[in-house]
Write an enzyme that holds these catalytic residues in place. Structure first.
Site, PDB file in Angstrom:
ATOM      1  N   GLU A 183      11.947   2.937  -0.575  1.00  0.00           N
ATOM      2  CA  GLU A 183      12.134   1.797  -1.491  1.00  0.00           C
ATOM      3  C   GLU A 183      10.843   1.445  -2.229  1.00  0.00           C
ATOM      4  OE1 GLU A 183      14.289  -1.636  -0.056  1.00  0.00           O
ATOM      5  OE2 GLU A 183      15.900  -0.417   0.713  1.00  0.00           O
TER       6      GLU A 183
HETATM    7  C1  LIG Z   1      13.194   8.891   5.636  1.00  0.00           C
HETATM    8  C2  LIG Z   1      13.409   8.727   4.166  1.00  0.00           C
HETATM    9  C3  LIG Z   1      14.603   8.206   3.701  1.00  0.00           C
HETATM   10  C4  LIG Z   1      14.848   8.125   2.332  1.00  0.00           C
HETATM   11  N1  LIG Z   1      16.088   7.739   1.881  1.00  0.00           N
HETATM   12  C5  LIG Z   1      16.384   7.887   0.564  1.00  0.00           C
HETATM   13  C6  LIG Z   1      17.720   7.712   0.087  1.00  0.00           C
HETATM   14  O1  LIG Z   1      18.617   7.375   0.845  1.00  0.00           O
HETATM   15  N2  LIG Z   1      17.960   7.918  -1.223  1.00  0.00           N
HETATM   16  C7  LIG Z   1      16.969   8.279  -2.094  1.00  0.00           C
HETATM   17  O2  LIG Z   1      17.253   8.454  -3.265  1.00  0.00           O
HETATM   18  N3  LIG Z   1      15.702   8.440  -1.680  1.00  0.00           N
HETATM   19  C8  LIG Z   1      15.382   8.262  -0.379  1.00  0.00           C
HETATM   20  N4  LIG Z   1      14.088   8.464   0.065  1.00  0.00           N
HETATM   21  C9  LIG Z   1      13.066   8.790  -0.907  1.00  0.00           C
HETATM   22  C10 LIG Z   1      11.966   7.757  -1.039  1.00  0.00           C
HETATM   23  O3  LIG Z   1      12.394   6.673  -1.808  1.00  0.00           O
HETATM   24  C11 LIG Z   1      10.773   8.515  -1.635  1.00  0.00           C
HETATM   25  O4  LIG Z   1      10.221   9.236  -0.565  1.00  0.00           O
HETATM   26  C12 LIG Z   1       9.778   7.643  -2.290  1.00  0.00           C
HETATM   27  O5  LIG Z   1      10.289   7.186  -3.478  1.00  0.00           O
HETATM   28  C13 LIG Z   1       8.433   8.351  -2.550  1.00  0.00           C
HETATM   29  O6  LIG Z   1       8.614   9.601  -3.138  1.00  0.00           O
HETATM   30  P1  LIG Z   1       7.861  10.872  -2.512  1.00  0.00           P
HETATM   31  O7  LIG Z   1       8.108  10.873  -1.064  1.00  0.00           O
HETATM   32  O8  LIG Z   1       8.258  12.059  -3.281  1.00  0.00           O
HETATM   33  O9  LIG Z   1       6.322  10.564  -2.721  1.00  0.00           O
HETATM   34  P2  LIG Z   1       5.446  10.853  -4.023  1.00  0.00           P
HETATM   35  O10 LIG Z   1       6.124  10.278  -5.214  1.00  0.00           O
HETATM   36  O11 LIG Z   1       5.054  12.264  -4.047  1.00  0.00           O
HETATM   37  O12 LIG Z   1       4.179   9.937  -3.746  1.00  0.00           O
HETATM   38  C14 LIG Z   1       3.086  10.350  -2.917  1.00  0.00           C
HETATM   39  C15 LIG Z   1       2.086   9.214  -2.837  1.00  0.00           C
HETATM   40  O13 LIG Z   1       1.592   8.909  -4.136  1.00  0.00           O
HETATM   41  C16 LIG Z   1       1.697   7.517  -4.386  1.00  0.00           C
HETATM   42  N5  LIG Z   1       1.938   7.321  -5.807  1.00  0.00           N
HETATM   43  C17 LIG Z   1       2.835   7.951  -6.603  1.00  0.00           C
HETATM   44  N6  LIG Z   1       2.731   7.485  -7.853  1.00  0.00           N
HETATM   45  C18 LIG Z   1       1.768   6.532  -7.861  1.00  0.00           C
HETATM   46  C19 LIG Z   1       1.183   5.680  -8.833  1.00  0.00           C
HETATM   47  N7  LIG Z   1       1.561   5.680 -10.077  1.00  0.00           N
HETATM   48  N8  LIG Z   1       0.220   4.834  -8.437  1.00  0.00           N
HETATM   49  C20 LIG Z   1      -0.197   4.799  -7.170  1.00  0.00           C
HETATM   50  N9  LIG Z   1       0.302   5.573  -6.208  1.00  0.00           N
HETATM   51  C21 LIG Z   1       1.268   6.431  -6.547  1.00  0.00           C
HETATM   52  C22 LIG Z   1       2.863   7.043  -3.523  1.00  0.00           C
HETATM   53  O14 LIG Z   1       2.707   5.662  -3.228  1.00  0.00           O
HETATM   54  C23 LIG Z   1       2.703   7.920  -2.298  1.00  0.00           C
HETATM   55  O15 LIG Z   1       1.782   7.302  -1.440  1.00  0.00           O
HETATM   56  C24 LIG Z   1      13.835   8.512   1.423  1.00  0.00           C
HETATM   57  C25 LIG Z   1      12.620   8.992   1.901  1.00  0.00           C
HETATM   58  C26 LIG Z   1      12.400   9.120   3.240  1.00  0.00           C
HETATM   59  C27 LIG Z   1      11.108   9.688   3.706  1.00  0.00           C
END
Ligand SMILES: Cc1cc2nc3c(=O)[nH]c(=O)nc-3n(C[C@H](O)[C@H](O)[C@H](O)COP(=O)(O)OP(=O)(O)OC[C@H]3O[C@@H](n4cnc5c(N)ncnc54)[C@H](O)[C@@H]3O)c2cc1C
Length: 810
Positions: free
Chosen positions: A502
């Site tokens: 989220e």
């Molecule tokens: C257990 C689990 C359940 C989930 N459930 C769902 C679900 O039901 N449906 C769904 O659609 N998604 C779901 N997600 C996805 C979740 O919302 C994403 O993991 C999240 O949006 C972050 O994306 P990412 O993991 O690809 O991280 P990335 O986008 O690769 O980010 C990596 C890091 O970079 C930071 N970052 C990225 N951009 C910026 C910026 N502009 N400024 C500062 N920091 C930044 C982030 O904060 C993070 O620390 C789930 C994820 C997990 C792990």
């Protein structure tokens, strides 16, 4: 006389600014000033003529709205349009989503505390309370988290069935569709209780009630879609999931590459059905391995113009039964030893009819806005609740373990070093619960508080991380060795999940809280931006002029207020209560003025580059966040009836947060790129230097003592968590051990004395108890008490061990 004159002028300027005088107020003051100075210093001739002409021009240009707009506001509007940062459509829709609530007051520099305290005391209805006390308790009691997370890596079938049968999946669905139609507060209370027992159960229950098919159908679904699905979702006959994230679109979810191309195809034996050819690859989707209904976000394209002239129609949402040919679900990820269902889903050339689009054809292209509009409500509930539930478990068990576990002949919780950890645990949990409740109750008041939901999500999960870390340290090896008797390790492992979902926390802090707050919650910025974008030039200028001069007056007022309150430490500021909370309101008003002015200076000096200056933005967001957390905490104290016993918790959490505000400001000022602006801000916000101190050791001692002492304050701190009473359960045994320890200590002291005097010779504790009984030093009831106490202590001190063959998960 000149000195007096200068002082008088400065005083008048400060008063005009402080009370936000109108333009004509300023002009009249200038006229009086010029007249006074001319008379006092006998200015005449050319000098007087020049002064009068200059003043006349100023009055004409500033005092006559038409002239002001034409000559000044119009020029500033042109410059403003140039420096406005480029905002993409998805960013704009995110910015526009939700409502401004208490964040607006904090941005005003002058929060109306009486308004905060006048919000009704949040309370559950009798039906909701009964569900929390009965069905939710029953569900907690059914769960053996070790069995769930280690042995079967899933909830057992009877637990799944109980969740479905009792309506846990339909908490947000209205009764007319067979749902429970609970308030946000009740939904939050259920999730918090479950999280104090099992993260797997909490996540399983919270996802269908958060941003997903049910929520989207309720807001945007067609009548047919609502009739078809809501009843089935409420009864658990459909298991939903929602898929937005993919391998190449995580935080930047607006960039999803998944597509739906308008075409004709065969569906259910019918040919030439107008529909979409879908291709997607999604991951991390909670419940997807077991879902029967897949909510999905994709970009819709209409290359053959079957729906209209536009080809790229934007992000759109659909609901696809997972038994549709070509839909792939079922594989699982394994998120940090959690056993909730989570996995990837993909589809290649899956044909779906247009009726699968949520809201039908008229909602094509509105998917991102729909998601953003619904995000705030869910974000206000799920993560703040689950993080707080896990933190309450940590607090209650840490207090008890700290009192029962002895080393160096002392309860470990009484060592000063451990006391520090216990104090942090207590203060954090008190503030988290206040934040959870206030934020959920805002949703019940009809708000969709976008910035506040981000604050609650970020700070509850971060504070939960701190609480669980402290709890782990306090428990030593007991927290580390995994097994059925370890009630902390899974929460410790799983805390980064809440941090990531989220809106991952780093992004939330750096980009969203202040970035969105500065535009949405600021009383003038959004009006200025809207005016700048208005194609009707005449109206744009009218609106911009009104917003601009309101903004200037607002900013000057906050500068003077920050300085004056900085000099007095906020003393004299109106506050809604007397001691012991009065000073906190005053200090918060002081910081609110300083924050509002600093925000204006940051936006003025850094302009569009503020978006890239994430470290500055994050720290300003920290100030805003801590002010919100403090607001929630003060409100909680009043709503709880100002319990005297809770004062250490209130003082610790408030003093800690006020100190954090000061340090966040300091971080902004130390790193602000424009050094002159930084110097000015420091003089205004901290004219007498930094005065806030972190909570004292003595206060920390009081908090720690409270956590180790059964009683109403400890119960209020952990209110709403599941407390097993069965002594076979590790937490149940710990609760019993705490009571037993306190009861047995006087008897144990008498035994220790007898040992010192040589009356007892046995070395082993149980033998000593028996010997004391035989010698008549203690009666038979005391013998039993001490034997039970020994057994309980042993149970809570021991950790699980395994036959090596047992260890690999089934
Ligand atoms: C257990 C689990 C359940 C989930 N459930 C769902 C679900 O039901 N449906 C769904 O659609 N998604 C779901 N997600 C996805 C979740 O919302 C994403 O993991 C999240 O949006 C972050 O994306 P990412 O993991 O690809 O991280 P990335 O986008 O690769 O980010 C990596 C890091 O970079 C930071 N970052 C990225 N951009 C910026 C910026 N502009 N400024 C500062 N920091 C930044 C982030 O904060 C993070 O620390 C789930 C994820 C997990 C792990």
């Amino acid at each position: 006389m000149t000195v007096l004159m200068v002082l008088a002028v400065i005083t008048v300027i400060m008063l005009l600014a402080f009370f936000r005088a109108s333009i004509w107020g300023w002009l009249l003051a200038a006229i009086v000033l010029v007249a006074g100075v001319s008379m006092l210093y006998s200015i005449s001739g050319d000098a007087l003529t020049a002064t009068v002409i200059t003043l006349g021009v100023v009055v004409l240009v500033m005092g006559v709205p038409f002239m002001r707009r034409l000559l000044i506001s119009n020029f500033i509007l042109k410059v403003f349009r140039k420096i406005l940062p480029q905002v993409s459509q998805t960013e704009q829709e995110a910015l526009d989503a939700g409502t401004v609530w208490w964040d607006g007051e904090l941005f005003s520099g002058h929060p109306n505390w009486r308004k905060l305290l006048a919000y009704a005391r949040p309370a559950l209805s009798a039906e909701e309370q009964s569900f929390v006390d009965n069905e939710t308790e029953q569900l907690c009691a059914m769960i053996d988290d070790w069995d769930v997370t280690h042995v079967r890596q899933d909830l057992p079938p009877q637990v799944w069935q109980f969740i479905k049968d009792k309506g846990f999946f339909g908490m947000i669905i209205p009764k007319e569709y067979g749902g429970l139609q609970f308030s946000a507060l009740a939904h939050s209370a259920v999730v918090a209780k479950l999280a104090s027992r099992s993260a797997t159960a909490a996540v399983t229950v919270m996802v269908p009630n958060s941003l997903g098919p049910a929520e989207l159908l309720l807001h945007y679904g067609t009548k047919e879609q609502k009739d078809k699905y809501l009843n089935r979702l409420a009864k658990g006959l459909e298991v939903p999931c929602f898929a937005l994230t993919g391998p190449f679109a995580g935080s930047d979810a607006g960039s999803i590459p998944d597509t739906g191309v308008v075409c004709k195809g065969e569906f259910n034996g019918q040919k030439d059905v107008l529909g979409l050819r879908m291709n997607w690859e999604k991951r991390y989707i909670t419940l997807s391995p077991v879902a029967t209904l897949l909510g999905i976000a994709f970009k819709l394209y209409d290359p053959d113009h079957l729906l209209g002239a536009e080809e790229a129609r934007g992000i759109t949402l659909a609901l696809i039964p997972t038994n549709t040919p070509g839909v792939k679900t079922g594989r699982r990820h394994f998120p940090l030893n959690s056993a909730f269902q989570n996995g990837p889903t993909s589809g290649t050339d899956v044909f779906i009819p247009l009726e699968y689009i949520i809201g039908g054809q008229e909602r094509i292209g509105q998917g991102w806005r729909m998601l953003m509009e619904c995000l705030a409500a869910g974000r206000s509930i799920s993560l703040p609740a689950s993080a707080t539930g896990a933190a309450k478990l940590s607090a209650r068990t840490s207090g008890a373990y700290g009192r029962v576990r002895k080393q160096f002949k002392m309860p470990v919780g009484k060592f000063e070093g451990v006391e520090e950890a216990l104090a942090r645990i207590g203060g954090n949990v008190y503030m988290m619960e206040a934040t959870r409740v206030l934020t959920a109750s805002a949703v019940d008041m009809g708000e969709k508080p976008s910035v506040i939901s981000a604050i609650a999500k970020y700070h509850c999960t971060e504070r939960s991380r701190s609480v669980i870390n402290d709890a782990m340290d306090l428990h030593g090896g007991k927290g580390i060795c995994m097994g059925p008797d370890n009630y902390l390790a899974r929460a410790y492992q799983q805390i980064p999940i809440g941090i990531t979902v989220e809106g991952a926390n780093i992004l939330t802090r750096s980009l969203i809280i202040f970035g969105q707050g500065a535009v949405r919650a600021h009383p003038y910025v959004l009006r200025e931006i809207k005016a700048a974008h208005n194609p009707d030039k005449k109206q744009a200028l009218l609106d911009f002029d009104a917003a601009l001069w309101g903004h200037v007056s607002f900013s000057m007022s906050n500068a003077v207020r920050a300085l004056v309150f900085g000099l007095t430490g906020g003393r004299g500021v109106d506050a809604p209560t007397e001691a012991p909370t009065r000073r906190y309101y005053q200090q918060l008003t002081r910081y609110s003025s300083g924050f509002a002015f600093a925000a204006d200076v940051a936006m003025l000096v850094l302009g569009g580059s503020l978006k890239r200056r994430e470290k500055i933005s994050a720290r300003l967001g920290d100030v805003l966040s801590q002010m919100y957390l403090c607001s929630a905490t003060l409100k909680r104290f009043e709503d709880d009836g100002r319990p005297e016993a809770d004062l250490p918790l209130l003082h610790w959490s408030m003093q800690d947060a006020l100190f954090r505000i000061q340090e966040a400001f300091d971080g902004v000022l130390q790193n602000f790129p424009n050094r002159l602006a930084a110097w000015l801000l420091r003089r205004l916000i901290f004219p007498l230097g930094k005065g806030a101190m972190p909570p004292s050791d003595a206060l920390g001692h009081q908090v720690a003592t409270m956590l180790m002492q059964p009683g109403s304050a400890r119960d209020r701190l952990t209110v709403g968590m599941h407390i097993p009473r069965d002594e076979k359960d590790a937490v149940g045994a710990l609760e019993a051990a705490l009571l037993s320890t306190l009861k047995c200590e006087p008897v144990q002291a008498s035994l220790a004395k007898a040992r010192k005097e040589g009356k007892l010779t046995s070395r082993d504790e149980l033998e000593q108890i028996a010997e004391a009984g035989k010698l008549g030093l203690i009666n038979s009831e005391q013998v039993q008490l001490l034997q039970r106490d020994y057994a309980l202590r042993r149970k809570i001190i021991m950790v699980d061990d395994f036959d090596p063959a047992q260890l690999p998960a089934g």
